[in-house]
Design an enzyme around this catalytic site. Structure first.
Site, PDB file in Angstrom:
ATOM      1  N   ASP A 218       0.857  -1.560   0.011  1.00 53.21           N
ATOM      2  CA  ASP A 218       0.239  -0.049  -0.112  1.00 53.21           C
ATOM      3  C   ASP A 218       1.013   1.075  -0.240  1.00 53.21           C
ATOM      4  OD1 ASP A 218      -2.631   0.974  -0.099  1.00 53.21           O
ATOM      5  OD2 ASP A 218      -2.733   0.996   2.041  1.00 53.21           O
ATOM      6  N   ASP A 264      -9.020  -1.764   2.845  1.00 48.98           N
ATOM      7  CA  ASP A 264      -9.056  -1.056   3.427  1.00 48.98           C
ATOM      8  C   ASP A 264      -9.526  -1.938   5.256  1.00 48.98           C
ATOM      9  OD1 ASP A 264      -6.496   0.420   2.717  1.00 48.98           O
ATOM     10  OD2 ASP A 264      -7.561   1.550   2.088  1.00 48.98           O
TER      11      ASP A 264
END
Length: 379
Positions: A218, A264
């Site tokens: 990420d 997420d």
């Protein structure tokens, strides 16, 4: 959903809509409402998905059995996600976005209907009358014949499930025709809840490997390149939750979105669900690790939004969520002296409980009664 700061796939980030030059800046009230709603929408699938993952682990229905993620799967996941993300980026650069998004819309249309139907099915069962004519069905697809026959699809459902499927199809048609943000969120919430419920980590070590790998993934794709941001801006699919910051001014037709990628939610969510099953395995009637990790997720997501608001730049949410979701429960385990129990817990043992196995095969001789006695002694 031309967001400038969301991610695609497993490592989606948190962000806002197009730059201020394109439209008036969001009001403080509108931003507070949007970010607060995103946090609430992120918490719902994690909480209820974790609860449903407990009953899912004990389910004997083959169509509802969870998919167990092993350490090898966790180690390969960031690599596979990176290849997928880069492939989408190249596709959008080479081919027309219109045709690619049309194919993706049809793909997610089918997946969204199935996911939403599975999500609302337990709730809808309460509304059916007791005398509802509920018939059982089974969709079985096999390969080969005789002893070599292998099941490819074995899905069991009933009339109530068909009603849920019809209701979900209405939302699917709405999304396909309008791409409205509410329809997008209904599909996004369904994907997230199903992911947390049906994707099971086999142990805490695997969870740490998965979250650690996606932490690096990420951060790299958000801060190191513009690939994730470009894909997020081009990708028209319910892979993110969105909420308009100008809802108070424009109502349901608002279009200045704050957004949060489903990765997420699902990635920390399956780790939180694992800790809930670990809590239950301790048989102490407390959910200490579940609540600790849940609060840690709220803290990490709040910190993500705060940093993004301060620096006005897309943030990789896993940068803040991973240390919080792993660190907080680990500190609690250290304080309680249960680190060994935490890392030795095997979630797959509940899905496939231990059964006695033959280590030495008895000789097949004598009467059936004597053979049965021999097998019993071996067991």
């Amino acid at each position: 959903h031309n967001g400038s700061a969301a991610g695609a796939g497993a490592g989606a980030g948190a962000g806002t809509g197009p730059p201020a030059a394109a439209r008036p800046p969001a009001t403080p009230e509108g931003m507070a409402l949007a970010y607060g709603s995103l946090v609430l929408m992120a918490l719902l699938p994690i909480f209820f998905g974790a609860l449903r993952s407990v009953s899912c682990a004990k389910s004997k229905n083959s169509s509802e059995m969870p998919e167990t993620i092993t350490s090898r799967d966790a180690a390969r996941f960031p690599i596979v996600a990176s290849c997928t993300l880069l492939g989408l980026y190249l596709f959008f650069k080479i081919f027309s976005q219109e045709y690619i998004n049309l194919l993706l819309s049809m793909y997610f249309f089918v997946l969204g209907i199935l996911a939403l139907s599975h999500t609302i099915s337990p709730m809808m069962n309460r509304f059916f009358p007791a005398n509802f004519p509920n018939k059982q069905y089974q969709l079985l697809f096999t390969q080969g014949s005789g002893e070599s026959k292998e099941e490819i699809v074995n899905y069991e459902f009933d009339t109530k499930d068909l009603v849920c499927l019809a209701l979900s199809s209405v939302v699917g048609v709405w999304y396909l025709l309008r791409k409205h943000w509410i329809a997008n969120n209904l599909f996004g919430l369904a994907f997230s809840l199903n992911g947390v419920e049906l994707l099971h980590l086999n142990n805490v070590s695997t969870g740490c490997i998965l979250l650690g790998g996606l932490f690096i993934y990420d951060v790299f794709w958000v801060f190191g390149t513009n690939v994730m941001v470009t894909v997020a801006k081009s990708f028209e699919a319910p892979i993110k939750l969105v909420f308009p910051q100008d809802l108070l001014e424009k109502g349901l037709e608002a279009d200045n979105f704050a957004m949060l990628g489903l990765g997420d939610i699902v990635i920390p969510g399956i780790f939180i669900a694992l800790l809930l099953r670990f809590d239950i395995s301790l048989k102490k009637n407390t959910h200490t690790y579940f609540y600790t990790s849940f609060v840690a997720y709220i803290f990490g997501l709040g910190l993500t939004i705060f940093i993004m608001h301060i620096f006005k730049h897309a943030q990789p949410a896993l940068l803040y969520l991973v240390p919080a979701c792993i660190g907080f429960p680990l500190l609690v385990a250290l304080a309680k002296g249960e680190v060994t129990e935490m890392f030795s817990y095997e979630s797959s043992a509940e899905i496939l409980p231990h059964t006695p196995r033959l280590t030495h095969f008895p000789t097949v001789s004598g009467s059936p009664a004597s053979l049965a006695d021999s097998i019993q002694q071996q067991l």
